[in-house]
Motif scaffolding. Structure first.
Motif, short mmCIF file in Angstrom:
data_model
loop_
_atom_site.label_atom_id
_atom_site.label_comp_id
_atom_site.label_asym_id
_atom_site.label_seq_id
_atom_site.Cartn_x
_atom_site.Cartn_y
_atom_site.Cartn_z
N UNK A 1 31.29 -23.59 61.41
CA UNK A 1 30.05 -24.05 60.80
C UNK A 1 29.51 -23.02 59.82
N UNK A 2 29.58 -21.77 60.23
CA UNK A 2 29.09 -20.69 59.37
C UNK A 2 29.81 -20.69 58.03
N UNK A 3 31.17 -20.69 58.08
CA UNK A 3 31.89 -20.57 56.82
C UNK A 3 31.70 -21.82 55.96
N UNK A 4 31.65 -22.97 56.60
CA UNK A 4 31.45 -24.20 55.82
C UNK A 4 30.12 -24.16 55.08
N UNK A 5 29.07 -23.81 55.78
CA UNK A 5 27.74 -23.84 55.15
C UNK A 5 27.60 -22.74 54.09
N UNK A 6 28.21 -21.58 54.35
CA UNK A 6 28.12 -20.50 53.36
C UNK A 6 28.83 -20.93 52.08
N UNK B 1 39.13 -26.04 58.01
CA UNK B 1 39.68 -25.61 56.71
C UNK B 1 38.80 -24.52 56.11
N UNK B 2 37.48 -24.73 56.22
CA UNK B 2 36.56 -23.75 55.64
C UNK B 2 36.73 -22.39 56.32
N UNK B 3 36.90 -22.41 57.64
CA UNK B 3 37.05 -21.15 58.37
C UNK B 3 38.40 -20.52 58.06
N UNK B 4 39.40 -21.38 57.82
CA UNK B 4 40.74 -20.89 57.49
C UNK B 4 40.75 -20.24 56.11
N UNK B 5 40.13 -20.92 55.14
CA UNK B 5 40.20 -20.42 53.76
C UNK B 5 39.07 -19.45 53.43
N UNK B 6 37.96 -19.61 54.14
CA UNK B 6 36.76 -18.83 53.81
C UNK B 6 37.02 -17.35 53.55
N UNK C 1 36.91 -23.67 46.53
CA UNK C 1 35.49 -23.52 46.82
C UNK C 1 34.79 -24.86 46.57
N UNK C 2 35.09 -25.42 45.39
CA UNK C 2 34.45 -26.69 45.03
C UNK C 2 34.90 -27.80 45.96
N UNK C 3 36.18 -27.80 46.31
CA UNK C 3 36.69 -28.85 47.19
C UNK C 3 35.97 -28.85 48.52
N UNK C 4 35.81 -27.67 49.11
CA UNK C 4 35.14 -27.60 50.41
C UNK C 4 33.67 -27.95 50.28
N UNK C 5 33.04 -27.42 49.24
CA UNK C 5 31.60 -27.70 49.08
C UNK C 5 31.35 -29.19 48.90
#
Lengths: 374, 421
Positions: free
Chosen positions: A15-20, A147-152, A281-285
């Protein structure tokens, strides 16, 4: 009470990495330029102050989440303010996510056209992006946050590399005059541009899915903290490399920054590598915001399975993203020029006004006794 | 079954997509510009664009082209109202699409620079192919002439200039300025622009001039005129070379004058871009002899600013180091006491030059190329106040005190000079 597909659970790191990522994706767009426009050399102070105000705004959201554990902001709205009001609030949030997704989609598409694909029609880029968004929405937020946590971390490292390569070009002489337009405008602009961190409201939607409930409050604070650091850092970076007069005139300052990266004869013209950075970055956001749009719609109208909604909402997003006639119009709409636009004000209200309102109602209910039905 | 159909369908789609439908550009269809020259057009409004386009077949193999081989580039000039229109015009005769993705050099003719660069600046930065790492130059005469010079040591003229630019840090005689640097100074009210200045130069060839004299003339002597090396009479049959002759000084967007190579050293010294250079002073104890040394800038110069009774006062403090290279007078300067004395002499000479250069910038050009404005900007809290102060209008009357300290650090591999006994 409707429940989200109960199998979805996300960890706090995810959750942290996704929101950041969602909160700081805008640094690749015109964000540093707009800050320089507002605050001259002191644009970073605006970002920083706005971040601190958002912490105050977040307090209400977190208080609500604590008071109604296991419920997201729309469910809370239904419970606190009753059926019709709850629907209105849910619709307002849906509109917020729909607008942010569409306008960011358009801006990222424009940035790709500028950076690497000058002859590709914008609709093609947008549609390809939307295919990705629909796919991630179908897979659900659990996959997305993983994915966000993996790539973050890698994305962060890439950003730090840009930072390090730009260090030799930085001069702190460019950060004076220290207070830019003066202290009063700085405080005023940071208040009117609260929307800089408005995407935090997505946390209100995904927070109930977080496994360790006792950490929810802290995670929100960390998210805002990290996002403030990244956004402020990038604003300082662009202003220190180009001076504020130059930054004010650039369409995508970070893109120009990556084009300056050169180390000796060998490491040159590496911006193509960094295009991948902001593609991820854009894809995840965008996926996160799109998920927000889809679920908020489903929650508002108490639709149990949100998945059939993805395609229609994707079409809606596509259409809205093509409404602005030119790139300048997109930048004006989506971002925040000197006087905040209607949309920008709406963002601030949706993200911070709604939790505040709900908190007030809940507070009043508790202290004024059972005036209304529960 | 359905799955298989979908997979096959996707595979077929990928073959079409992987072509890169819109932005595909075959390398063979590109005319890679290596260097770009801008001159004022014949109608005084437009621009004459000279492009140096690579001929890939001749640039390729290492063994293919030695010295005296084919140049590997070809040049074409066009008159047009704008740079990019000129590219289109060039593409009416050149069969490859002109592209700037490899361009690293931009040479601006003196006339255009004196006419004002404002119109062309926007032209330069708006186009996505133009990179901010582009190196900028101003040249005497026209850029087209300079680009036509075929260097002797390299096949590729652009590589030649690139290598020459890299040498700037060994001599400090000309600056290296990128488009990004230029723009940083351009609107900031804190510093005016300077660009390296190119000129054609005719080598003195053959037996009629001994090489030693050639060196002495262009290499130093502490004389003021750096242009001496460029021979005044120009014989067309002789081969030309390109040479840096100092820097072009700008005021706003216009070139207003030039600094010769020695003044440029001072310019770079005050901008903290000076690294090292070999210099010469007259021997203080035995006139007619020279002391040769290598000047090193090891610590950044300090500029302090005070505003007293509406007068801008600066104190410039430079701390430099010198290594002895040659003592012609046979006086043994390699003793601590005399070293200090010699340091003071060198410092005096440099102080003299700094003051002269600053005076020239103030009185002749009224252009703050040294970046004193940056110190002024620091003293303001809001940008409105700073812009109201309008530093470019005040530079002329600023007082500058210069203080130079030179320490002799090393003397080479020899103590006493050989004596003539």
């Amino acid at each position: 009470m409707t429940k989200m597909s109960s199998e979805e659970k996300i960890g706090h790191h995810e959750a942290l990495s996704l929101l950041v990522i969602i909160l700081s994706a805008k640094v690749f767009l015109s964000f540093p330029r707009n800050m320089a426009l507002l605050g001259d050399a002191a644009g970073w102070i605006i970002v920083f102050l706005a971040g601190i105000y958002s912490l105050v705004g977040y307090f209400f959201l977190s208080a609500l989440l604590k008071k109604y554990p296991g419920k997201n902001i729309i469910q809370i709205a239904h419970q606190v303010s009753g059926g019709i009001c709850g629907k209105l609030i849910g619709a307002a949030l849906f509109l917020f996510f729909l607008m942010t997704t569409s306008l960011y989609l358009r801006q990222f598409a424009e940035s790709f056209i500028l950076a690497i694909l000058p002859r590709t029609p914008i609709s093609v880029i947008t549609i390809l992006f939307l295919i990705l968004l629909v796919y991630t929405a179908l897979l659900g937020v659990e996959t997305l946050s993983r994915v966000a946590w993996l790539l973050g971390p890698y994305l962060l490292i890439a950003l730090i590399i840009i930072f390090l390569f730009s260090l030799p070009q930085m001069t702190f002489d460019h950060l004076v005059p220290v207070l830019g337009p003066g202290p009063v405008p700085l405080i005023k602009y940071s208040l009117t541009h609260l929307s800089l961190f408005s995407e935090i409201i997505l946390f209100g939607i995904i927070a109930p899915l977080i496994r360790s409930r006792e950490k929810i409050n802290r995670i929100g604070l960390y998210i805002l903290g990290v996002a403030v650091v990244i956004n402020t850092g990038v604003t300082i970076l662009t202003t220190a490399v180009f001076n504020y007069v130059e930054t004010q005139k650039m369409v995508f300052p970070v893109f120009q920054l990556t084009r300056l990266v050169a180390y000796g004869e060998f490491v040159q013209r590496v911006e193509a590598v960094f295009v991948f950075l902001w593609f991820f970055w854009a894809g995840i956001q965008l996926s996160g915001l799109f998920y927000g749009a889809v679920t908020s719609f489903a929650q508002t109208f108490r639709i149990k399975n949100y998945r059939p909604l993805t395609l229609p909402i994707a079409v809606l997003t596509f259409t809205i993203s093509l409404i602005p006639a030119s790139m300048t119009e997109t930048v004006e709409l989506g971002d925040y020029t000197t006087s905040p636009s209607l949309i920008s004000n709406y963002y601030s209200i949706a993200a911070f006004g709604i939790p505040f309102l709900l908190w007030l109602i809940a507070f009043a209910k508790k202290h004024l006794g059972g005036v209304t039905n529960d | 079954m359905i799955k298989r159909v979908i997979v096959i369908g996707l595979l077929i789609m990928i073959t079409f997509l992987a072509n890169g439908c819109w932005d595909r550009r075959e390398l063979e269809s590109l005319g890679l510009v290596q260097a770009l020259g801008l001159d004022l057009g014949p109608d005084q409004k437009g621009v004459t664009v000279t492009t140096m386009i690579a001929i890939p077949s001749e640039l390729g193999g290492e063994e293919g082209g030695g010295a005296g081989g084919k140049p590997g580039v070809f040049l074409i000039s066009m008159d047009a109202p704008s740079i990019y229109e000129a590219f289109n015009l060039i593409n009416t005769t050149v069969n490859r699409e002109i592209t700037l993705i490899q361009n690293r050099l931009l040479i601006i003719g003196e006339e255009l620079a004196r006419h004002g660069a404002n119109k062309w600046i926007d032209n330069l930065i708006r186009y996505r192919e133009m990179r901010r790492t582009l190196l900028l130059f101003v040249c005497k005469g026209t850029a087209a002439e300079i680009l036509h010079v075929q260097p002797q040591l390299e096949n590729k003229p652009s590589e030649y200039v690139n290598a020459l630019v890299a040498l700037s840090r060994r001599t400090g005689m000309y600056p290296t300025v990128t488009l990004n640097d230029f723009l940083k100074h351009y609107e900031a009210f804190a510093q005016e622009n300077y660009l390296p200045l190119l000129d054609k130069y005719q080598r003195k060839e053959g037996p009629e001039t001994p090489p030693a004299e050639n060196q002495a003339q262009s290499g130093g002597g502490g004389s003021e005129s750096g242009t001496e090396g460029a021979s005044p009479e120009k014989k067309p049959q002789k081969q030309d070379d390109v040479r840096f002759i100092g820097s072009a000084i700008f005021k706003k967007d216009r070139m207003v004058g030039t600094f010769d190579i020695y003044e440029t050293q001072i310019l770079l010294l005050l901008n903290d871009e000076f690294k090292e250079a070999m210099l010469t002073v007259e021997d203080p104890l035995k006139k007619g002899n020279y002391v040769v040394f290598k000047l090193l800038a090891t610590a950044p110069g300090e500029i302090q600013y005070r505003r007293q009774k509406k007068v801008d006062q600066f104190s410039v403090q430079l701390k430099l180091e010198a290594d002895l290279l040659s003592i012609q007078s046979q006086i043994d300067y390699t003793q601590p006491k005399l070293e200090k004395f010699l340091g003071r002499v060198i410092a005096g000479e440099i102080k003299n030059r700094v003051e002269k250069a600053i005076k020239k910038a103030q009185q002749e050009y009224n252009s703050d190329v040294f970046g004193f404005g940056k110190k002024v900007r620091r003293t303001f809290i809001t940008s409105g106040d700073y812009e109201k102060y309008y530093w470019p209008g005040k530079f002329k009357d600023a007082q500058v005190n210069v203080d130079v300290k030179v320490d002799l650090r090393r003397v080479g591999v020899q103590f006493q000079p050989p004596e003539n006994r």
